[in-house]
Design an enzyme around this catalytic site. Structure first.
Site, PDB file in Angstrom:
ATOM      1  N   ALA A  27       0.693  -1.225  -0.007  1.00  0.00           N
ATOM      2  CA  ALA A  27      -0.107  -0.177  -0.045  1.00  0.00           C
ATOM      3  C   ALA A  27       0.956   1.311  -0.172  1.00  0.00           C
ATOM      4  CB  ALA A  27      -0.807   0.008   1.318  1.00  0.00           C
ATOM      5  N   ALA A  28       0.490   1.897  -0.883  1.00  0.00           N
ATOM      6  CA  ALA A  28       1.208   3.573  -0.766  1.00  0.00           C
ATOM      7  C   ALA A  28       0.595   4.395  -2.165  1.00  0.00           C
ATOM      8  CB  ALA A  28       2.676   3.023  -1.430  1.00  0.00           C
TER       9      ALA A  28
ATOM     10  N   THR B  23      11.018   1.354  -3.963  1.00  0.00           N
ATOM     11  CA  THR B  23      11.169   1.566  -5.333  1.00  0.00           C
ATOM     12  C   THR B  23      12.595   1.903  -5.751  1.00  0.00           C
ATOM     13  OG1 THR B  23      10.726   3.413  -7.018  1.00  0.00           O
ATOM     14  CG2 THR B  23      10.334   3.970  -4.677  1.00  0.00           C
ATOM     15  N   ASP B  24      13.047   1.879  -6.975  1.00  0.00           N
ATOM     16  CA  ASP B  24      14.483   2.197  -7.070  1.00  0.00           C
ATOM     17  C   ASP B  24      14.686   3.849  -7.119  1.00  0.00           C
ATOM     18  OD1 ASP B  24      13.095   2.750  -9.422  1.00  0.00           O
ATOM     19  OD2 ASP B  24      14.478   1.871 -11.008  1.00  0.00           O
ATOM     20  N   GLU B  25      13.344   4.354  -7.111  1.00  0.00           N
ATOM     21  CA  GLU B  25      13.425   5.981  -7.216  1.00  0.00           C
ATOM     22  C   GLU B  25      14.058   6.578  -5.698  1.00  0.00           C
ATOM     23  OE1 GLU B  25       9.923   7.724  -8.980  1.00  0.00           O
ATOM     24  OE2 GLU B  25       9.419   5.968  -9.828  1.00  0.00           O
TER      25      GLU B  25
ATOM     26  N   TYR C 173       7.080  11.878  -3.931  1.00  0.00           N
ATOM     27  CA  TYR C 173       6.658  10.182  -3.783  1.00  0.00           C
ATOM     28  C   TYR C 173       8.111   9.598  -3.281  1.00  0.00           C
ATOM     29  CZ  TYR C 173       6.566   5.463  -5.523  1.00  0.00           C
ATOM     30  OH  TYR C 173       6.828   4.021  -5.795  1.00  0.00           O
TER      31      TYR C 173
ATOM     32  N   LYS D 227       8.944   7.350   0.083  1.00  0.00           N
ATOM     33  CA  LYS D 227       9.138   5.854   0.093  1.00  0.00           C
ATOM     34  C   LYS D 227      10.407   5.629   0.906  1.00  0.00           C
ATOM     35  CE  LYS D 227       7.355   2.741  -1.803  1.00  0.00           C
ATOM     36  NZ  LYS D 227       6.034   2.152  -1.137  1.00  0.00           N
TER      37      LYS D 227
ATOM     38  N   ASN E  78       7.397  -1.116 -13.172  1.00  0.00           N
ATOM     39  CA  ASN E  78       6.662  -2.413 -13.295  1.00  0.00           C
ATOM     40  C   ASN E  78       5.714  -2.206 -14.364  1.00  0.00           C
ATOM     41  OD1 ASN E  78       6.071  -4.763 -10.649  1.00  0.00           O
ATOM     42  ND2 ASN E  78       7.732  -3.132 -10.803  1.00  0.00           N
TER      43      ASN E  78
ATOM     44  N   ARG F 117      14.050   4.481 -18.453  1.00  0.00           N
ATOM     45  CA  ARG F 117      13.479   3.482 -17.144  1.00  0.00           C
ATOM     46  C   ARG F 117      13.946   2.317 -17.356  1.00  0.00           C
ATOM     47  NH1 ARG F 117      13.383   7.780 -15.609  1.00  0.00           N
ATOM     48  NH2 ARG F 117      11.925   9.267 -14.827  1.00  0.00           N
TER      49      ARG F 117
END
Ligand code: NAD
Length: 319
Positions: free
Chosen positions: A96-97, A148-150, A174, A178, A204, A238
């Site tokens: 959930a996010a 995430t990789d972000e 965002y 995270k 994804n 990406r």
């Protein structure tokens, strides 16, 4: 070819708690488990603005005796506590996010609430729950946090891909939210001994992804004869990961990873946004041909503020 030991998974776990299971990745995860193993899934989701999410509950309906949905915002701590008591989970997968970068720029507060405070609430409830488990069940319990990789920021062309030791350098509300949640999860492992696992995956794609994400957005605009907007010059890069491969990685790590570990998960498929768009248009030209190529619908729009240039993942550790 990845072999998942579903027998072992079903031996270790009876009750799985998933958060965000009406989202794109969480729902694919739930479907895989329900189809492959005869165990119980409990899904917590706040059910938000996307009406089509209801269809995910329909998707799981044939498994109604092993699937239960709780409409809860993870911001609501008391409700979480009741659910934990009710379902007595053996393991938790936290998907959930709030997940859309553009929305985090327009309205960051909900990202702080869900991604940071929500994760904090879940960690607190997980720890209370973990402490009540028998020693045997404690051995298998884990809080798996999908990230995430972000969180690692942005790469230039000459930079090495991100790996598990890369420095955190989030650049959007965002990714900052995270990153904060990753740090909380790590601290619950080191400070309180809660067994955790963090995965940081790349972009994804796959079935049932929501239309606001790049690939479905291109497809829908193309077939609806609308302009296909591409940020900036379209050269941002990406790494693309098929959602079912991501789920393989999560299940594999569930059985093999050590508590407190962190893994980068990628698809080894770096590609510019404009190339993805051209590939999709070429495919549509073949499948649903029309007078002019779908490429003629591409328009370049003002770049996203702070748009990360490139993400790339070194998958050596998980391979
Ligand atoms: P999604 O937006 O499709 O799904 C997220 C789900 O979480 C939604 O159903 C939403 O209703 C639910 N949710 C959000 N806030 C909540 C709250 N406060 N309480 C209860 N439920 C809440 O996102 P996704 O693409 O499925 O991503 C799942 C996870 O994977 C996220 O944590 C995201 O950061 C991470 N991730 C996604 C990608 C990607 O490419 N999609 C890449 C890297 C990491």
């Amino acid at each position: 070819m990845i072999n998942i030991d579903y027998k072992l998974l079903s031996k270790k776990y009876k009750n799985i708690l998933v958060t965000g299971g009406l989202g794109f990745i969480g729902s694919a995860f739930i479907l895989r488990i329900l189809e492959k193993i005869s165990i119980n899934i409990f899904n917590i989701d706040k059910l938000d603005f996307k009406d089509n999410k209801f269809s995910f509950n329909n998707l799981f309906s044939k498994f109604h005796n092993r699937y239960k949905f709780f409409k809860i915002n993870i911001h609501e701590k008391e409700k979480l506590r009741d659910v934990f008591k009710d379902i007595d989970p053996d393991i938790i997968f936290h998907f959930a996010a709030e997940s859309h970068v553009d929305r985090s720029i327009d309205n960051p507060s909900v990202f702080i609430e869900s991604n940071i405070c929500g994760t904090f609430n879940l960690l607190e409830e997980s720890l209370i729950h973990f402490k009540k488990l028998t020693l045997n069940r404690r051995k298998n319990f884990r809080f798996t946090h999908i990230s995430t990789d972000e969180v690692y920021g942005s790469l230039n062309m000459e930079d090495d891909p991100f790996n598990e030791n890369s420095k955190y350098s989030p650049r959007s509300p965002y990714s900052a939210s995270k990153a904060a949640s990753d740090h909380l999860v790590n601290s619950w492992f080191h400070t309180y001994g809660l067994p955790t696992l963090i995965t940081n995956c790349s972009n994804n794609f796959g079935p049932r992804q929501f239309p606001d994400k790049l690939i479905p957005n291109i497809i829908l605009n193309a077939i609806e004869n609308k302009p296909i907007p591409i940020y900036g010059n379209g050269l941002n890069i990406r790494d693309w990961l098929y959602v079912e491969d991501h789920i393989n990685a999560l299940l594999l790590l569930t059985l093999k990873a050590e508590d407190g570990s962190q893994y980068c998960v990628g698809g080894n498929k770096e590609i510019t946004n404009i190339k993805i768009c051209n590939m999709i248009c070429n495919l549509l030209d073949e499948i649903i041909p029309k007078d002019s190529s779908y490429k003629s619908q591409i328009i370049y729009v003002n770049d996203r503020p702070g748009h990360d240039f490139r993400y790339s993942i070194d998958t050596n550790l998980i391979s």
